[in-house]
Write an enzyme that holds these catalytic residues in place. Structure first.
Site, mmCIF file in Angstrom:
data_model
loop_
_atom_site.group_PDB
_atom_site.id
_atom_site.type_symbol
_atom_site.label_atom_id
_atom_site.label_comp_id
_atom_site.label_asym_id
_atom_site.label_seq_id
_atom_site.Cartn_x
_atom_site.Cartn_y
_atom_site.Cartn_z
ATOM 1 N N GLU A 12 0.453 28.557 36.454
ATOM 2 C CA GLU A 12 -0.917 29.074 36.522
ATOM 3 C C GLU A 12 -1.825 28.154 37.332
ATOM 4 O O GLU A 12 -2.787 28.609 37.955
ATOM 5 C CB GLU A 12 -1.484 29.279 35.116
ATOM 6 C CG GLU A 12 -0.843 30.428 34.345
ATOM 7 C CD GLU A 12 0.433 30.036 33.617
ATOM 8 O OE1 GLU A 12 0.903 28.880 33.797
ATOM 9 O OE2 GLU A 12 0.962 30.875 32.863
ATOM 10 N N PHE B 265 -0.205 32.519 17.124
ATOM 11 C CA PHE B 265 0.731 32.122 18.179
ATOM 12 C C PHE B 265 0.044 32.207 19.549
ATOM 13 O O PHE B 265 -0.549 33.231 19.885
ATOM 14 C CB PHE B 265 1.974 33.020 18.139
ATOM 15 C CG PHE B 265 2.948 32.713 19.235
ATOM 16 C CD1 PHE B 265 3.593 31.474 19.294
ATOM 17 C CD2 PHE B 265 3.215 33.638 20.233
ATOM 18 C CE1 PHE B 265 4.480 31.179 20.307
ATOM 19 C CE2 PHE B 265 4.100 33.353 21.255
ATOM 20 C CZ PHE B 265 4.743 32.112 21.295
ATOM 21 N N GLN B 266 0.120 31.156 20.304
ATOM 22 C CA GLN B 266 -0.466 31.068 21.652
ATOM 23 C C GLN B 266 -1.965 31.298 21.671
ATOM 24 O O GLN B 266 -2.518 31.785 22.649
ATOM 25 C CB GLN B 266 0.241 32.033 22.622
ATOM 26 C CG GLN B 266 1.695 31.619 22.859
ATOM 27 C CD GLN B 266 2.321 32.305 24.049
ATOM 28 O OE1 GLN B 266 2.041 33.454 24.340
ATOM 29 N NE2 GLN B 266 3.209 31.579 24.736
ATOM 30 N N LYS C 124 -5.955 40.881 23.332
ATOM 31 C CA LYS C 124 -4.912 41.866 23.631
ATOM 32 C C LYS C 124 -5.276 43.258 23.119
ATOM 33 O O LYS C 124 -5.079 44.262 23.810
ATOM 34 C CB LYS C 124 -3.592 41.402 23.010
ATOM 35 C CG LYS C 124 -2.406 42.262 23.423
ATOM 36 C CD LYS C 124 -1.094 41.634 22.980
ATOM 37 C CE LYS C 124 0.090 42.426 23.513
ATOM 38 N NZ LYS C 124 1.374 41.784 23.193
ATOM 39 N N MET D 285 -3.079 6.020 48.230
ATOM 40 C CA MET D 285 -4.483 5.649 48.068
ATOM 41 C C MET D 285 -4.660 4.663 46.920
ATOM 42 O O MET D 285 -5.459 3.732 47.000
ATOM 43 C CB MET D 285 -5.333 6.899 47.847
ATOM 44 C CG MET D 285 -6.827 6.639 47.889
ATOM 45 S SD MET D 285 -7.351 5.887 49.452
ATOM 46 C CE MET D 285 -8.010 7.319 50.308
HETATM 47 C C1 LIG Z 1 -4.147 15.086 39.588
HETATM 48 C C2 LIG Z 1 -4.494 13.735 40.064
HETATM 49 N N1 LIG Z 1 -3.941 12.650 39.473
HETATM 50 C C3 LIG Z 1 -4.243 11.410 39.908
HETATM 51 C C4 LIG Z 1 -5.119 11.225 40.934
HETATM 52 C C5 LIG Z 1 -5.466 9.815 41.412
HETATM 53 N N2 LIG Z 1 -5.016 9.626 42.799
HETATM 54 C C6 LIG Z 1 -5.842 9.737 43.863
HETATM 55 S S1 LIG Z 1 -5.079 9.516 45.309
HETATM 56 C C7 LIG Z 1 -3.590 9.234 44.560
HETATM 57 C C8 LIG Z 1 -2.366 8.933 45.357
HETATM 58 C C9 LIG Z 1 -1.973 10.092 46.166
HETATM 59 O O1 LIG Z 1 -0.689 9.867 46.685
HETATM 60 P P1 LIG Z 1 -0.054 10.817 47.756
HETATM 61 O O2 LIG Z 1 -0.283 12.229 47.379
HETATM 62 O O3 LIG Z 1 1.337 10.401 47.978
HETATM 63 O O4 LIG Z 1 -0.965 10.568 49.030
HETATM 64 P P2 LIG Z 1 -1.193 9.257 49.900
HETATM 65 O O5 LIG Z 1 -2.405 8.573 49.350
HETATM 66 O O6 LIG Z 1 0.030 8.424 49.786
HETATM 67 O O7 LIG Z 1 -1.425 9.802 51.264
HETATM 68 C C10 LIG Z 1 -3.730 9.306 43.175
HETATM 69 C C11 LIG Z 1 -2.642 9.074 42.217
HETATM 70 C C12 LIG Z 1 -5.700 12.375 41.499
HETATM 71 N N3 LIG Z 1 -6.585 12.309 42.505
HETATM 72 N N4 LIG Z 1 -5.355 13.612 41.067
#
Ligand SMILES: Cc1ncc(C[n+]2csc(CCOP(=O)(O)OP(=O)(O)O)c2C)c(N)n1
Lengths: 170, 562
Positions: B47, B109-110, B159, B465
């Site tokens: 979803e 349920f759910q 429902k 990042m």
């Molecule tokens: C759902 C979610 N979890 C954690 C984060 C924190 N976060 C921001 S950037 C990042 C790393 C992203 O890694 P990747 O997708 O491999 O991209 P890169 O920075 O290596 O280009 C994280 C964990 C987030 N923004 N969203």
């Protein structure tokens, strides 16, 4: 600064939830909240006591206005009437105490609404400051319970809280 | 007619053509009605993928995206996507099933209190109690989602309401006495704004996502006045990224020119943006020389929320610009432009030559090969910022990214939604190895509906990042960010799903890889193995100001005071 805000809302389920949720989520400080129906079916009126600086208050008003079921918001800075209802159950041991409490009751124009062997319930309406002083005056006698409703407010004179004029069709 | 059928008819009346969704017990009556309905349904694998796809659809088309899910777990899987749509003001309508009315509140349920859960992350939501209310509620939901400041609206339908006999009228009237967005800006304020701009010596025009629909007026206004234009991450594409008046993106990873322009500006016209902290940095040090900030926004609550506004204009950015255009004059900004030009040429976005393949090069190569003619989606992280920097889009609704919530995993579902909204166009998802793995199961959706999206994974083997921040602010203690030891072989993964896989590991194979992606007929997943310790620069550290900008990797240090 303490502000008292009136909000006219559609009385749908959960509307109160939306309002309290908004305060929690945005970190606004809500001191009291009182809700009741109005003379118009389907509309309720909420009084909120909020404290904060001008900027916070502006946001409180604007964020409340964003809620779909909020029809009108007024921050009562203009002359208004403010009332709160308070019930106090106070301990009264002997005759002397009973008389002293009676003096306080008269001074504040409170009413006795329940009399028991060792306690009285007093009822007072007034603005929140008056209620504060009333509770303080009774404190030395042994307060058993206090119940305050939170303040409600209404503008004096011609001003009324009603549905916004239709400004613009969307 | 059952409630479920009335619901679908009401959706048709709103002009809905496609619904993204995933079925389950509590929404089954509606799926049953869907069997006989002309509405197109896209079956997603999760979803979250559905709500992000609906968001991508909405962002790419300007129409309302629709997603459907069952009660409890299905509905709760929408939460992240609804919050994402809320933060980036995207019109989405979510329809969820709930347990029968008699079971609500019994921990059936759910069962989950979905209207309760989604209250803070939707513009509005409904729990339908009476089947005959359905047409009105659907009408209101679409109206609320798409007008004023757009946002997500959820309709939760028990429902038994879906199964109940509908005896009402399909023609419904809105009943929203408390909802009247102000569209036209106040003429006096508009006059003041024009006056302030005319007197300004160093004005800038800052543009956000709230002006994506105002691109024509924006272009006309900028060209008439000669104002320098800065677009936020959400505003990318609202103004052409190849226009001489464009200075780039502001904020944490913005250009030197854009950030310095704001820092030195005396008058700022901010249009459809909300002064996110990633844009302002430390608010008390934001735009210290601006004696006049003009803020145009359709949401009154945005004005004055973060920065002090001197000329507030509540209204739709397009209508306000239209009015402003009437009184706009060419401004004398030659001296200002000399300064701007100097910053722009002195500090362009650069790619330092390095022996290994770099994300920036990959993105730039795609930009060159496509002439910038693509709808770009991204995950969240370094690759997202690189895409914003090195793939300047020229058309509105062409850079779809998660700005406000910063949701990893939106890249692929956004691409799905965008491809369905604009089937003839090239849709490129620049994704991270981390981000992609949050919703990669939607490759199945890509295959099922033969959507020719191109997924370009910039695989640096890290949660890049986060690694960059650990590098800069946590003494290079790389806590739990390493992925390379357990990443799948992305090209083979693509093949397992039945789509084309491409892998590029060496710099010299870049062109070939780009061509392989672009020349492929159908969908592709391409993995580009990029330098593992790249950093995104320029950078203003969180809570810093323009003066604190680090232009290049501190290991190859250069800092610029604003
Ligand atoms: C759902 C979610 N979890 C954690 C984060 C924190 N976060 C921001 S950037 C990042 C790393 C992203 O890694 P990747 O997708 O491999 O991209 P890169 O920075 O290596 O280009 C994280 C964990 C987030 N923004 N969203």
């Amino acid at each position: 600064m303490r502000h008292i805000i009136s909000v006219l809302v559609q009385d749908h389920p959960r509307v109160l939830n939306r309002i309290t949720g908004l305060f929690a989520r945005r970190g606004f400080n809500l001191e009291s909240l009182a809700v009741g129906t109005t003379h118009q079916p389907g509309l309720s009126r909420i009084s909120l006591v909020v404290s904060g600086d001008d900027r916070t208050l502006e946001q409180v008003e604007k964020q409340l206005n964003r809620l779909i079921e909020v029809l009108k918001v007024t921050d009562h800075t203009e002359p208004h009437v403010e009332r709160e209802l308070c019930l106090v159950k106070v301990h009264v041991g002997g005759l002397e105490e009973r008389l002293a409490v009676k003096d306080i009751q008269e001074a504040f124009r409170a009413r006795v609404v329940d009399v028991a062997h060792k306690s009285l319930i007093l009822e007072l309406t007034g603005d929140s400051k008056k209620v504060d002083s009333f509770v303080e005056a009774l404190r030395p006698y042994g307060i058993l319970e206090v119940m305050r409703t939170g303040a409600v407010a209404m503008s004096r004179g011609e001003r009324v809280l009603k549905l916004r004029e239709k400004k613009e069709a969307v | 007619m059952k409630g479920a059928e009335a619901l679908l008819k009401a959706l048709e009346r709103e002009g809905v053509e496609v619904i993204f969704g995933h079925p389950g017990g509590a929404i089954m009556p509606t799926y049953d009605a869907l069997y006989d309905s002309p509405l197109r349904h896209i079956l997603v694998r999760h979803e979250q993928g559905g709500v992000h796809a609906a968001t991508g659809y909405a962002r790419a088309s300007g129409r309302v995206g629709v997603v459907m899910a069952t009660s409890g777990p299905g509905a709760l899987n929408l939460v992240t996507g609804l919050a994402d749509a809320m933060m980036d003001s995207t019109p989405v309508v979510a329809i969820t099933g709930n347990v029968p009315r008699a079971l609500i509140g019994t921990d059936a349920f759910q069962e989950a209190d979905v209207t309760g859960v989604t209250m803070p992350i939707t513009k509005h939501n409904y729990l339908v109690q009476d089947v005959n209310d359905l047409p009105r509620i659907v009408k209101e939901a679409f109206h609320i989602a798409s007008t004023g400041r757009p946002g997500p609206v959820l309709i939760d339908i028990p429902k038994d309401v879906q199964l109940a006999e509908f005896t009402g009228e399909l023609d419904a009237k809105l009943d929203l006495p408390g909802y009247k967005p102000t569209l036209k800006g106040h003429p006096k304020q508009i006059e003041r704004a024009l006056d302030a701009l005319e007197k300004a010596e160093r004005p800038v025009l800052m543009v956000g996502g709230g002006a994506q629909h105002a691109h024509a007026e924006l272009l006309a206004f900028a060209e008439k006045t000669g104002l320098p234009v800065i677009t936020t991450l959400m505003g990318l594409g609202a103004f052409p990224g190849n226009h001489p008046l464009w200075l780039g993106m502001p904020g944490m990873h913005g250009t030197v020119a854009a950030n310095r322009a704001i820092h030195h500006a005396d008058v700022i016209l901010a249009l459809g943006l909300r002064f996110d902290d990633r844009v302002t940095g430390k608010v008390s040090r934001f735009a210290p020389h601006a004696h006049t900030i003009i803020h145009v926004d359709i949401d009154p609550a945005e004005i004055g929320k973060v920065v002090r506004t001197h000329i507030p204009i509540v209204g739709d950015s397009r209508l306000v610009l239209k009015e402003m255009l009437k009184g706009a004059k060419p401004l004398r900004l030659a001296a200002w432009w000399r300064e701007l030009e100097e910053w722009r040429t002195r500090y362009p976005l650069r790619i330092k030559p390095k022996p290994h393949l770099q994300s920036q090069e990959v993105i730039r190569a795609f930009h060159e090969a496509t002439g910038g003619n693509a709808i770009v989606t991204t995950g969240v992280g370094q690759h997202q910022m690189f895409a914003a920097q090195f793939f300047p889009v020229t058309r509105p609704r062409s850079f779809l990214t998660s700005g406000g919530l910063g949701t990893m995993g939106v890249g692929l579902p956004f691409a799905i939604g965008a491809q369905i909204a604009r089937p003839g166009e090239l849709v490129l998802d620049f994704d991270g190895d981390g981000s992609f793995q949050m919703t990669l199961q939607e490759l199945a959706t890509v295959v099922k509906y033969k959507l020719p999206v191109k997924v370009v994974i910039l695989n640096n083997g890290y949660l890049g990042m986060v690694r960059q921040w650990q590098d800069l602010f946590h003494a290079r203690r790389y806590s739990e960010v390493y992925l390379a030891d357990s990443n799948p072989d992305f090209a083979r993964l693509a093949e397992a799903y039945g789509l084309k896989g491409v892998r590029v590991e060496r710099k010299e194979d870049l062109r070939r890889g780009v061509e392989a992606v672009l020349n492929a007929d159908g969908p592709v997943v391409a993995e580009f193995k990029v330098y593992h310790e790249e950093g995104v620069f320029p950078m203003i550290p969180a809570g810093g100001a323009a003066e604190d900008m680090i232009v290049e990797d501190p290991r190859e240090k250069e800092e610029v005071g604003a």
